[in-house]
Design a protein around this motif. Structure first.
Motif, PDB file in Angstrom:
ATOM      1  N   VAL A 142     -20.499   9.195  60.802  1.00 61.10           N
ATOM      2  CA  VAL A 142     -21.212  10.692  60.992  1.00 61.10           C
ATOM      3  C   VAL A 142     -21.666  11.213  59.661  1.00 61.10           C
ATOM      4  O   VAL A 142     -23.124  11.556  59.250  1.00 61.10           O
ATOM      5  CB  VAL A 142     -20.362  11.396  61.801  1.00 61.10           C
ATOM      6  CG1 VAL A 142     -20.915  12.792  61.884  1.00 61.10           C
ATOM      7  CG2 VAL A 142     -20.002  10.930  63.430  1.00 61.10           C
ATOM      8  N   ILE A 143     -20.742  11.089  58.486  1.00 59.99           N
ATOM      9  CA  ILE A 143     -21.237  11.807  57.401  1.00 59.99           C
ATOM     10  C   ILE A 143     -22.386  10.973  56.661  1.00 59.99           C
ATOM     11  O   ILE A 143     -23.451  11.542  56.179  1.00 59.99           O
ATOM     12  CB  ILE A 143     -20.098  11.587  56.400  1.00 59.99           C
ATOM     13  CG1 ILE A 143     -18.818  12.723  56.918  1.00 59.99           C
ATOM     14  CG2 ILE A 143     -20.450  11.957  54.899  1.00 59.99           C
ATOM     15  CD1 ILE A 143     -17.566  12.532  55.940  1.00 59.99           C
ATOM     16  N   ILE A 144     -22.382   9.656  56.690  1.00 63.08           N
ATOM     17  CA  ILE A 144     -23.423   8.991  56.242  1.00 63.08           C
ATOM     18  C   ILE A 144     -24.823   9.043  56.877  1.00 63.08           C
ATOM     19  O   ILE A 144     -25.753   9.284  56.385  1.00 63.08           O
ATOM     20  CB  ILE A 144     -23.123   7.512  56.069  1.00 63.08           C
ATOM     21  CG1 ILE A 144     -22.023   7.434  55.377  1.00 63.08           C
ATOM     22  CG2 ILE A 144     -24.075   6.615  55.805  1.00 63.08           C
ATOM     23  CD1 ILE A 144     -21.423   5.762  55.169  1.00 63.08           C
ATOM     24  N   LEU A 145     -24.696   9.334  58.431  1.00 63.50           N
ATOM     25  CA  LEU A 145     -25.725   9.450  59.150  1.00 63.50           C
ATOM     26  C   LEU A 145     -26.436  10.964  58.819  1.00 63.50           C
ATOM     27  O   LEU A 145     -27.519  11.039  58.926  1.00 63.50           O
ATOM     28  CB  LEU A 145     -25.429   9.352  60.503  1.00 63.50           C
ATOM     29  CG  LEU A 145     -26.435   9.694  61.516  1.00 63.50           C
ATOM     30  CD1 LEU A 145     -27.663   8.632  61.484  1.00 63.50           C
ATOM     31  CD2 LEU A 145     -25.796   9.749  63.035  1.00 63.50           C
ATOM     32  N   LEU A 146     -25.488  11.924  58.621  1.00 61.53           N
ATOM     33  CA  LEU A 146     -26.090  13.193  58.470  1.00 61.53           C
ATOM     34  C   LEU A 146     -26.527  13.071  56.830  1.00 61.53           C
ATOM     35  O   LEU A 146     -27.729  13.797  56.835  1.00 61.53           O
ATOM     36  CB  LEU A 146     -25.019  14.234  58.411  1.00 61.53           C
ATOM     37  CG  LEU A 146     -24.345  14.508  59.840  1.00 61.53           C
ATOM     38  CD1 LEU A 146     -23.043  15.267  59.587  1.00 61.53           C
ATOM     39  CD2 LEU A 146     -25.532  15.094  60.668  1.00 61.53           C
ATOM     40  N   GLU A 147     -25.988  12.463  56.094  1.00 65.00           N
ATOM     41  CA  GLU A 147     -26.649  12.367  54.610  1.00 65.00           C
ATOM     42  C   GLU A 147     -28.026  11.547  54.739  1.00 65.00           C
ATOM     43  O   GLU A 147     -29.125  12.311  53.875  1.00 65.00           O
ATOM     44  CB  GLU A 147     -25.745  11.647  53.619  1.00 65.00           C
ATOM     45  CG  GLU A 147     -24.655  12.428  53.374  1.00 65.00           C
ATOM     46  CD  GLU A 147     -24.901  13.697  52.342  1.00 65.00           C
ATOM     47  OE1 GLU A 147     -26.046  14.106  52.171  1.00 65.00           O
ATOM     48  OE2 GLU A 147     -24.057  14.515  51.965  1.00 65.00           O
ATOM     49  N   VAL A 148     -28.303  10.608  55.578  1.00 64.51           N
ATOM     50  CA  VAL A 148     -29.520   9.940  55.804  1.00 64.51           C
ATOM     51  C   VAL A 148     -30.573  10.876  56.355  1.00 64.51           C
ATOM     52  O   VAL A 148     -31.588  10.924  55.923  1.00 64.51           O
ATOM     53  CB  VAL A 148     -29.445   8.581  56.705  1.00 64.51           C
ATOM     54  CG1 VAL A 148     -30.543   8.160  56.992  1.00 64.51           C
ATOM     55  CG2 VAL A 148     -28.570   7.577  55.921  1.00 64.51           C
ATOM     56  N   ILE A 149     -30.145  11.749  57.191  1.00 62.40           N
ATOM     57  CA  ILE A 149     -31.172  12.574  57.856  1.00 62.40           C
ATOM     58  C   ILE A 149     -31.626  13.632  56.856  1.00 62.40           C
ATOM     59  O   ILE A 149     -32.796  13.976  56.791  1.00 62.40           O
ATOM     60  CB  ILE A 149     -30.527  13.348  59.218  1.00 62.40           C
ATOM     61  CG1 ILE A 149     -30.102  12.303  60.210  1.00 62.40           C
ATOM     62  CG2 ILE A 149     -31.225  14.495  59.770  1.00 62.40           C
ATOM     63  CD1 ILE A 149     -29.289  12.926  61.496  1.00 62.40           C
ATOM     64  N   VAL A 269     -25.912   8.260  48.261  1.00 61.52           N
ATOM     65  CA  VAL A 269     -25.332   7.137  47.522  1.00 61.52           C
ATOM     66  C   VAL A 269     -23.940   7.611  47.281  1.00 61.52           C
ATOM     67  O   VAL A 269     -22.889   6.586  47.452  1.00 61.52           O
ATOM     68  CB  VAL A 269     -25.964   7.025  45.874  1.00 61.52           C
ATOM     69  CG1 VAL A 269     -25.161   5.993  45.316  1.00 61.52           C
ATOM     70  CG2 VAL A 269     -27.371   6.564  46.364  1.00 61.52           C
ATOM     71  N   TYR A 270     -23.645   8.644  47.037  1.00 57.98           N
ATOM     72  CA  TYR A 270     -22.022   9.265  46.688  1.00 57.98           C
ATOM     73  C   TYR A 270     -21.265   9.231  48.036  1.00 57.98           C
ATOM     74  O   TYR A 270     -19.947   8.619  47.897  1.00 57.98           O
ATOM     75  CB  TYR A 270     -21.931  10.688  46.262  1.00 57.98           C
ATOM     76  CG  TYR A 270     -20.709  11.247  46.100  1.00 57.98           C
ATOM     77  CD1 TYR A 270     -19.727  10.746  44.932  1.00 57.98           C
ATOM     78  CD2 TYR A 270     -20.249  12.271  47.005  1.00 57.98           C
ATOM     79  CE1 TYR A 270     -18.589  11.223  45.319  1.00 57.98           C
ATOM     80  CE2 TYR A 270     -18.845  12.914  46.802  1.00 57.98           C
ATOM     81  CZ  TYR A 270     -18.339  12.248  46.045  1.00 57.98           C
ATOM     82  OH  TYR A 270     -16.945  12.847  45.805  1.00 57.98           O
ATOM     83  N   ALA A 271     -21.782   9.463  49.048  1.00 54.60           N
ATOM     84  CA  ALA A 271     -21.087   9.311  50.571  1.00 54.60           C
ATOM     85  C   ALA A 271     -20.777   7.881  50.806  1.00 54.60           C
ATOM     86  O   ALA A 271     -19.702   7.492  50.962  1.00 54.60           O
ATOM     87  CB  ALA A 271     -21.829   9.948  51.501  1.00 54.60           C
ATOM     88  N   ILE A 272     -21.660   6.861  50.619  1.00 49.90           N
ATOM     89  CA  ILE A 272     -21.524   5.499  50.879  1.00 49.90           C
ATOM     90  C   ILE A 272     -20.445   5.164  49.923  1.00 49.90           C
ATOM     91  O   ILE A 272     -19.494   4.331  50.303  1.00 49.90           O
ATOM     92  CB  ILE A 272     -22.999   4.659  50.717  1.00 49.90           C
ATOM     93  CG1 ILE A 272     -23.802   5.152  51.759  1.00 49.90           C
ATOM     94  CG2 ILE A 272     -22.582   3.320  50.857  1.00 49.90           C
ATOM     95  CD1 ILE A 272     -25.199   4.471  51.549  1.00 49.90           C
ATOM     96  N   ALA A 273     -20.365   5.313  48.470  1.00 48.49           N
ATOM     97  CA  ALA A 273     -19.569   4.740  47.615  1.00 48.49           C
ATOM     98  C   ALA A 273     -18.371   5.557  47.904  1.00 48.49           C
ATOM     99  O   ALA A 273     -17.226   4.845  47.775  1.00 48.49           O
ATOM    100  CB  ALA A 273     -19.872   5.403  46.211  1.00 48.49           C
ATOM    101  N   LEU A 274     -17.904   6.779  48.586  1.00 46.39           N
ATOM    102  CA  LEU A 274     -16.667   7.156  48.739  1.00 46.39           C
ATOM    103  C   LEU A 274     -16.155   6.695  49.846  1.00 46.39           C
ATOM    104  O   LEU A 274     -14.779   6.487  50.064  1.00 46.39           O
ATOM    105  CB  LEU A 274     -16.916   8.707  48.957  1.00 46.39           C
ATOM    106  CG  LEU A 274     -15.637   9.524  49.002  1.00 46.39           C
ATOM    107  CD1 LEU A 274     -15.008   9.183  47.549  1.00 46.39           C
ATOM    108  CD2 LEU A 274     -16.113  11.244  49.158  1.00 46.39           C
ATOM    109  N   SER A 275     -16.961   6.281  50.943  1.00 45.43           N
ATOM    110  CA  SER A 275     -16.706   5.732  52.275  1.00 45.43           C
ATOM    111  C   SER A 275     -16.084   4.346  51.984  1.00 45.43           C
ATOM    112  O   SER A 275     -14.923   4.047  52.834  1.00 45.43           O
ATOM    113  CB  SER A 275     -17.627   5.677  53.255  1.00 45.43           C
ATOM    114  OG  SER A 275     -18.647   4.681  52.835  1.00 45.43           O
ATOM    115  N   ARG A 276     -16.317   3.614  50.966  1.00 42.90           N
ATOM    116  CA  ARG A 276     -15.798   2.373  50.593  1.00 42.90           C
ATOM    117  C   ARG A 276     -14.597   2.220  49.759  1.00 42.90           C
ATOM    118  O   ARG A 276     -14.168   1.294  49.518  1.00 42.90           O
ATOM    119  CB  ARG A 276     -17.081   1.470  50.066  1.00 42.90           C
ATOM    120  CG  ARG A 276     -18.144   1.188  51.242  1.00 42.90           C
ATOM    121  CD  ARG A 276     -19.065   0.309  50.603  1.00 42.90           C
ATOM    122  NE  ARG A 276     -20.201   0.031  51.553  1.00 42.90           N
ATOM    123  CZ  ARG A 276     -21.283  -0.696  51.533  1.00 42.90           C
ATOM    124  NH1 ARG A 276     -21.563  -1.253  50.186  1.00 42.90           N
ATOM    125  NH2 ARG A 276     -22.347  -1.097  52.414  1.00 42.90           N
TER     126      ARG A 276
END
Length: 373
Positions: A142-149, A269-276
């Motif tokens: 959900v976090i990554i989806l919201l950042e994409v939006i 980019v930060y949200a994706i890196a933090l999720s991994r």
């Protein structure tokens, strides 16, 4: 056998009620702007200081907070619409409002994209709280989806405005609607004028309120002798006041456009890196985010063909202050800020410590609680 007469249909009358109610509500908001603003501020402040806001009743209180923000945005729309119908000089509006109102009037697509962006920003923490109850994997999706939006909306705004820098917020801010009471003297001036009349003295020029006999209109009060310079300066038009709204921000060259794109994509980019990342204390996502933001600012400095405007300087100052939130995010928060705040909370009085502990619970567990984008 008698047949009953068909009852008259009430559907057409019922359909006219919602627009009528909305019109009455709009008129109420316009005529009671100051009271509505105070109520909104009081309710918004209440959601910040409710005991246990971020623990037992976190979802309910955040729902209330998001609802107040959305309602306030609707009120801003009503007031902006009412203000646009009033005659006024461009200098009476801030450069930010002149710029955003220009693009809202010019492009319906801009208004829709900016509205979607504002709605996502007002509700992103609520969506994260709801997703967290389904598990960490769902939460990060959900976090990554919201950042994409949000990134998509900002790239669209960049395209609509012909490669001009983004402004924050993308919608006009609330302005005061002048009313009849604006021309009346303040209570302290009325009291001073009454005292002067009782003592047989003539009131000072700033206390006199001239009312024309035929029209009944009141002329504005004169300034105090010591404030004449500031009064005259407030009436002077600056260069930005007479500029076309579209020229308040200049079109960016390629290097600056690349910097703006990096700035837009940095939160994603930060949200994706933090999720991994396997650990919150891992410095790699935080350093990656800082590097991208720093690179965007350095690329933006190469602007030989672009003259910086006042609105642009204002927006870059906002972005500079927003970088301070990096101290509340990721590895820097886990390794540095968190320990300092927890030790500070132990030395504070009980009530203040309780409020700070509630915020620490929020900052410890939610990504969007310290988001500045």
């Amino acid at each position: 056998m008698t047949t009953s007469k068909p009852l008259p249909s009430k559907l057409p009358h019922a359909l006219t009620l919602p627009p009528k109610w909305l019109s009455l509500y709009s008129n109420f908001i316009q005529t009671h702007q100051s009271s509505v603003t105070q109520i909104e501020s009081a309710l918004r402040s209440l959601t910040y200081i409710i005991p246990g806001r971020f623990r037992d009743a976190e979802l309910a209180s955040e729902s209330l907070h998001s609802s107040i923000q959305l309602l306030s945005m609707y009120h801003d729309t009503l007031l902006t619409r009412a203000l646009s119908k009033l005659p006024g000089m461009p200098g009476q509006q801030s450069p930010h409002n002149r710029y955003t109102k220009f693009w809202i009037a010019k492009s319906k697509f801009y208004r829709r994209v900016a509205t979607v962006l504002a709605i996502v920003q007002y509700t992103e923490l609520l969506w994260e709280m709801m997703a967290k109850r389904k598990g960490e994997r769902t939460r990060w999706r959900v976090i990554i989806l919201l950042e994409v939006i949000k990134a998509t909306c900002r790239l669209l705004l960049l395209k609509i405005t012909n490669a001009r820098p983004l402004v924050t917020p993308a919608l006009p801010e609330r302005e005061v609607i002048p009313d009849e009471e604006t021309n009346s003297p303040p209570p302290e001036d009325e009291e001073a004028a009454l005292e002067a009349e009782l003592e047989g003295r003539s009131p000072s020029p700033s206390q006199q309120n001239y009312k024309m006999k035929r029209t009944g209109l009141s002329l504005p009060t004169l300034p105090n002798p010591g404030d004449i310079s500031s009064y005259l300066l407030s009436k002077v038009l600056t260069a930005d006041d007479i500029k076309s709204p579209s020229t308040l921000l200049n079109t960016m060259p390629r290097t600056a456009l690349l910097a703006e794109t990096v700035h837009i994509l940095q939160p994603l980019v930060y949200a994706i890196a933090l999720s991994r990342s396997k650990s919150k204390s891992n410095w790699q996502p935080w350093l990656l985010s800082l590097s991208l933001e720093y690179a965007a600012r350095q690329l933006r400095k190469d602007r030989d063909s672009l003259q910086t405007t006042a609105l642009e300087r204002e927006q870059w100052n906002k972005r500079g202050w927003a970088m301070g939130w990096l101290a509340m995010r990721g590895a820097f928060y886990e390794n540095v800020t968190k320990g300092f705040l927890h030790s500070t909370s132990e030395r504070l009085p009980g009530l203040i410590s309780g409020v700070l502990d509630d915020y620490l619970y929020l900052w410890d567990g939610y990504y969007f609680s310290t988001s500045s984008n």
